[in-house]
Enzyme design. Sequence first.
Site, PDB file in Angstrom:
ATOM      1  N   ASN A  78      38.239  39.424  45.257  1.00 22.26           N
ATOM      2  CA  ASN A  78      38.733  40.222  44.131  1.00 22.26           C
ATOM      3  C   ASN A  78      37.988  39.963  42.824  1.00 22.26           C
ATOM      4  OD1 ASN A  78      41.494  39.345  45.831  1.00 22.26           O
ATOM      5  ND2 ASN A  78      41.135  41.526  45.545  1.00 22.26           N
ATOM      6  N   ILE A  85      37.255  41.074  37.427  1.00 22.23           N
ATOM      7  CA  ILE A  85      38.397  40.870  38.318  1.00 22.23           C
ATOM      8  C   ILE A  85      39.101  42.189  38.626  1.00 22.23           C
ATOM      9  CG2 ILE A  85      40.648  39.728  38.508  1.00 22.23           C
ATOM     10  CD1 ILE A  85      39.551  37.820  36.294  1.00 22.23           C
ATOM     11  N   CYS A  86      39.530  42.326  39.877  1.00 21.62           N
ATOM     12  CA  CYS A  86      40.405  43.441  40.243  1.00 21.62           C
ATOM     13  C   CYS A  86      41.827  42.880  40.240  1.00 21.62           C
ATOM     14  CB  CYS A  86      40.044  43.976  41.627  1.00 21.62           C
ATOM     15  SG  CYS A  86      41.128  45.325  42.121  1.00 21.62           S
ATOM     16  N   LEU A  87      42.519  43.102  39.135  1.00 21.51           N
ATOM     17  CA  LEU A  87      43.876  42.584  38.957  1.00 21.51           C
ATOM     18  C   LEU A  87      44.772  43.760  38.557  1.00 21.51           C
ATOM     19  CD1 LEU A  87      45.559  39.950  38.921  1.00 21.51           C
ATOM     20  CD2 LEU A  87      44.984  39.744  36.488  1.00 21.51           C
ATOM     21  N   GLU A 119      42.521  45.421  47.947  1.00 25.39           N
ATOM     22  CA  GLU A 119      41.859  45.929  46.735  1.00 25.39           C
ATOM     23  C   GLU A 119      40.675  45.039  46.358  1.00 25.39           C
ATOM     24  OE1 GLU A 119      44.681  47.864  43.761  1.00 25.39           O
ATOM     25  OE2 GLU A 119      45.909  46.261  44.607  1.00 25.39           O
TER      26      GLU A 119
END
Length: 153
Positions: A78, A85-87, A119
Amino acid sequence: MMASMRVVKELEDLQKKPPPYLRNLSSDDANVLVWHALLLPDQPPYHLKAFNLRISFPPEYPFKPPMIKFTTKIYHPNVDENGQICLPIISSENWKPCTKTCQVLEALNVLVNRPNIREPLRMDLADLLTQNPELFRKNAEEFTLRFGVDRPS
């Protein structure tokens, strides 16, 4: 103005009572809208070291989310090679102005400890984690030991 007032208050609150997974939280001397922190994950393989973060707040905060970037390399599905970052909590479509930075940092800590393979930013690492979790953990541990920051005592 509103952004800096809220950011200062949130920074003070976090510095008074820091969560166990966060150290060295501070703001830039010249810009309170830029924070630096050290993330201390507690789950393997990331628990062996710590990771520097840069948290940038837009002038429109809290109406726009902060941006978080790892400034220490991390082997994680992620987080991309540039530390982005994919948050979900800070994505434009999910962001809520009532969300506090402490909640964002908690979500980040959970994500680091438990990668979200649904994701990913790095599909190759998500695939490896799915298909060969032991090899993923071995690679992540080696990468963490090589690039991570020593944990404070």
